[in-house]
Motif scaffolding. Sequence first.
Motif, mmCIF file in Angstrom:
data_model
loop_
_atom_site.group_PDB
_atom_site.id
_atom_site.type_symbol
_atom_site.label_atom_id
_atom_site.label_comp_id
_atom_site.label_asym_id
_atom_site.label_seq_id
_atom_site.Cartn_x
_atom_site.Cartn_y
_atom_site.Cartn_z
ATOM 1 N N PRO A 662 2.814 -7.633 -25.503
ATOM 2 C CA PRO A 662 3.697 -8.760 -25.159
ATOM 3 C C PRO A 662 3.017 -10.104 -25.381
ATOM 4 N N GLU A 663 3.813 -11.115 -25.573
ATOM 5 C CA GLU A 663 3.292 -12.467 -25.757
ATOM 6 C C GLU A 663 2.638 -12.944 -24.466
ATOM 7 N N SER A 664 1.523 -13.640 -24.622
ATOM 8 C CA SER A 664 0.803 -14.156 -23.457
ATOM 9 C C SER A 664 0.087 -15.444 -23.848
ATOM 10 N N ASP A 665 -0.386 -16.153 -22.843
ATOM 11 C CA ASP A 665 -1.104 -17.410 -23.059
ATOM 12 C C ASP A 665 -2.467 -17.337 -22.392
ATOM 13 N N ALA A 666 -3.447 -17.978 -23.028
ATOM 14 C CA ALA A 666 -4.795 -18.041 -22.459
ATOM 15 C C ALA A 666 -4.879 -19.220 -21.491
ATOM 16 N N LEU A 667 -5.225 -18.940 -20.240
ATOM 17 C CA LEU A 667 -5.372 -19.985 -19.234
ATOM 18 C C LEU A 667 -6.834 -20.370 -19.025
ATOM 19 N N LEU A 708 -15.300 -9.766 -19.320
ATOM 20 C CA LEU A 708 -14.258 -9.594 -18.311
ATOM 21 C C LEU A 708 -12.988 -10.300 -18.770
ATOM 22 N N ILE A 709 -11.880 -9.567 -18.732
ATOM 23 C CA ILE A 709 -10.568 -10.131 -19.061
ATOM 24 C C ILE A 709 -9.623 -9.813 -17.911
ATOM 25 N N VAL A 710 -8.974 -10.825 -17.391
ATOM 26 C CA VAL A 710 -7.977 -10.667 -16.344
ATOM 27 C C VAL A 710 -6.613 -10.979 -16.947
ATOM 28 N N VAL A 711 -5.656 -10.077 -16.743
ATOM 29 C CA VAL A 711 -4.290 -10.274 -17.237
ATOM 30 C C VAL A 711 -3.368 -10.382 -16.034
ATOM 31 N N ASP A 712 -2.768 -11.534 -15.870
ATOM 32 C CA ASP A 712 -1.786 -11.731 -14.804
ATOM 33 C C ASP A 712 -0.400 -11.526 -15.402
ATOM 34 N N ASP A 713 0.340 -10.587 -14.830
ATOM 35 C CA ASP A 713 1.644 -10.223 -15.382
ATOM 36 C C ASP A 713 2.768 -11.015 -14.713
ATOM 37 N N ASP A 718 -0.348 -16.968 -5.511
ATOM 38 C CA ASP A 718 -1.401 -17.878 -5.987
ATOM 39 C C ASP A 718 -2.546 -17.127 -6.665
ATOM 40 N N SER A 719 -2.271 -15.957 -7.250
ATOM 41 C CA SER A 719 -3.312 -15.165 -7.898
ATOM 42 C C SER A 719 -3.995 -15.940 -9.012
ATOM 43 N N VAL A 720 -3.220 -16.621 -9.846
ATOM 44 C CA VAL A 720 -3.791 -17.317 -11.005
ATOM 45 C C VAL A 720 -4.757 -18.393 -10.559
ATOM 46 N N THR A 721 -4.384 -19.150 -9.548
ATOM 47 C CA THR A 721 -5.272 -20.208 -9.065
ATOM 48 C C THR A 721 -6.570 -19.632 -8.527
ATOM 49 N N LEU A 722 -6.461 -18.557 -7.783
ATOM 50 C CA LEU A 722 -7.664 -17.918 -7.238
ATOM 51 C C LEU A 722 -8.579 -17.413 -8.360
ATOM 52 N N VAL A 723 -7.991 -16.807 -9.379
ATOM 53 C CA VAL A 723 -8.799 -16.257 -10.479
ATOM 54 C C VAL A 723 -9.460 -17.373 -11.274
ATOM 55 N N ILE A 738 -12.107 -14.294 -19.912
ATOM 56 C CA ILE A 738 -10.773 -14.726 -20.332
ATOM 57 C C ILE A 738 -9.774 -14.428 -19.224
ATOM 58 N N LEU A 739 -8.850 -15.362 -19.033
ATOM 59 C CA LEU A 739 -7.680 -15.155 -18.175
ATOM 60 C C LEU A 739 -6.442 -15.384 -19.019
ATOM 61 N N ARG A 740 -5.588 -14.360 -19.109
ATOM 62 C CA ARG A 740 -4.336 -14.476 -19.847
ATOM 63 C C ARG A 740 -3.172 -14.171 -18.907
#
Length: 935
Positions: A662-667, A708-713, A718-723, A738-740
């Motif tokens: 699926p399409e995703s963005d790098a944060l 390490l790669i974290v994928v937030d679905d 507030d998971s993204v902010t914490l990561v 990487i966080l995507r």
Amino acid sequence: MSKEHTILSCVTVNRLSIFDEPVPADALQHEFARYLPFLLWVFDQLSDSNPCTITFTSSCGWMIRPLREMLGNQIFERRIALLPHESQISSIVVTSDTDPRHEFTSSATVIRFSEQHAHDDDFHLDSHVLIRMPTPSGTDRAALAWLADPAYAAERRILRRRAATTAALWQSQQAQARLLQQRQDDARRIRTLVTLQRDMAYQRDAALAQYDRTQAAYEAAVAERDAALSERHAQSATVPPRRALPLRAVRYLGRRLRPRHPPVVAAPVTAQLPSSERHILFIAGEPDTPGVAYRCDRLAEAARAAGYATRVMPCATIGGDDVAWADIMVLWRVEFSGHVDILLRLGREKGATLVFDADDIVFIPHLARIDVIDGIRSIGATEERIERCFADMRRTMLRCDLGFATTRELGDAMRVNLPLTHEVPNIFNDAAHAKSRLAHRRRIDDGLVRIGYATGSRTHQRDFAAVAPVLADLLRTYPHVRLVLFREAGNRRPVLLMEEFPALETIADRIEWRDMVALADLPDEFARFDISIAPLETGNVFCEAKSEIKFFEPALAGAACIASPTGPFRRVIRPGITGFLADTPEEWAAALRNLIENPGKRRRMAQDAYHDVLWHFGPQAQTQRLRTIFDGLGATDADAARSAETLLSRQAMPRAPLPVVPESDALFERDLLGGADVTVVVTSYNYSTYILDALDSVRAQTLSPLDLIVVDDGSTDDSVTLVEDWMTRHAERFNRLILRRTRQNAGLGGARNVGMAATETPFVMQLDADNRLLPDACARLRDAMADGQTAYAYPVLRAFNTEGIVMGKATPDDPDNATRPDLLGNLPFEPLALIGGNHVDAMAMVAKWAWAAVGGYYVARDAMGWEDYDLWCGLAERGLTGRHVPEVLAEYRHHDASMTNGITERAAHKARVVSLVTERHPWIRLVAAEARQRQ
């Protein structure tokens, strides 16, 4: 020479000087007798008022003595001159077009030269003119008188100058031809000498081998006699003294135990030894070409991974010891010769299996024509030489037991003479894969779009000609597009013969020239391409058999590919998805414009192509192929039958789909551009309560370096902010961090695929955000997969909750289970155990090539939950190995908000999951298909 001199020469003079042929004595007498009347008549016509000198070359000095005796010294000294250089002579007879009286009417060959040519600089003599001058007639006398006329001195001077120039040019060409012939003769003599030396060496090796066999038989007889004596003495209760080995036996054993090639320990072998002890000798017929890496080195690596001992050697260096060592001999592009004949005979006597390997149609002599193989013309070869080469390779092929072909078309051509032919494609190896991906990561986007054509030889002129005008038009249309071509590093001479592509002259400033590099450095060049083109002449039997190298190598480095629709490219490229197929100029233009104008399409196509080639053209698939093929060359028909069953079943298996990413963005992204073996992928959806615990367990791993790669679905908490905050604080711990975030909730399978696609390591550890790893998890699982052939490794998991370790429950069969921790994944690897249900948790380490081989995790939000079970089943269907590490290396969290309890084990959802998985794998027979909550 003065202006009054007129150069005359009879045919005999020039024939000797031009062709330098030895003339027998009787022939000289005949020639002299024939032309002596003519020469005497010329002297009679000349007078002191019209001085003329008849000039001879040094090669006709045999005429001088008879003329001196007939004319006398005075006349001879005044009328005869002997030149030291043949280049100053020409057998030319001139007649005048303007004066019919001087028409030359004899049977001689004549060049007509009129007065209007006296000042014409374009007048050239094509060559020396061979003239046969009969005894002069009356008309001839008039012509010769005109020839000495001073009025025509200007014409004669022009004629002499042109004749001298032509003669000098011809003499230079003849000298070069003689030098070339001399070099060819020297090379032929050297080859003959080398062949003789090799034959002597092989005869010596054969004699030594015969001596060794005789000596072995002698030792066996001695041993048998000693055994009989020992038995006899034992019966009489006496023990004989131990017999010392003969000196010859000591030397024999020393020679046998001293390996000729130190890296390989030679050992006696038989045709029935297990694969781990059998020996394969790869023989390179063209050891100085890049093909040896594809067809010898990489095949040998795959065979070693399959458990065979291997050697790769140039054909010219192989001796009797090497043949004696081998159980299987693979001959790649080996031309037949006396040396090869001896090798094949020794192999036959030894009982070795002989395999002929080719990566082009180089065994059909009648195809060695320029209209079929344009490279014959462009490399300056001749059809005769290539036909002879093909014929010699065919002779080698006909003496082998089976064949290896890189493509289906090539295999079909080979089966005409070798019914047992296997398709063994060209592949990449781990080193090329790692270098390609590192080059892709290092690439810097400068706003240009580069179209690259990577040809390593001048054999693709006609292939490139079809696309050259299209490229020229596009480069004029798009100022930001560049064409990347290659040239020789030393002299900077283009690999392509650019004079054959005049359309590119007007856009020369848009061409980037790159120096040719070694094969090991080619990934750096492919990584510079945005688009790689692979034009071939479709319908041409030679081009149709070409392999897929120009598709999978650019794909490894992240370049999209456009190729001609030959058979191999049609089967491997999914049109519009992993590449484009283009045949006509219009199709080439449309495909190129599509990729030039759509950078997103380019990136997606390159990613899909990369995933598509990871398995089929990778070393693991090649190892599986070679193991099955070579194991089928055993001592029994049952071995061949089992091999055939496996190979035919694999061929009938449908091609795996591409992983759905699926399409995703790098944060967040940070890459130190180092190398790591393992990436931990953490997938998360609204797990802000637990995710930091999972990340801390990754940071505590003993393995380093680590990615390490974290994928937030698509979390709404507030998971993204914490990561992001955690990554900022701990970025130095990781090589690549990487966080995507998916653009919309894709489900568990989609999130896992996003993480897998973003990895650049061979091994990937899956971790859900509510679980955690123990410190040695990554290191121990990585070690379990160190052979490079293991698809996945899984540990034992222990359950925990807010109160600590969860203990098991007592059962009638195991009342003591309540005293032990509740464990998951504690069963050994057994693929058929998957029939009844899953016993391998998702928290496992997966090889990226294995993930790609089965099409990744399935993506179905309405049936998610068994993505890992589906993956293990797909790997089992392809015969890929898993490995159990019987250690507690991870912990599984029990909580009410888990996906297992909240979604998967709901009755309606579980039914959809079971239906999907059993449809994908009809052999499954679940023992517990109903929903049940995990406590």
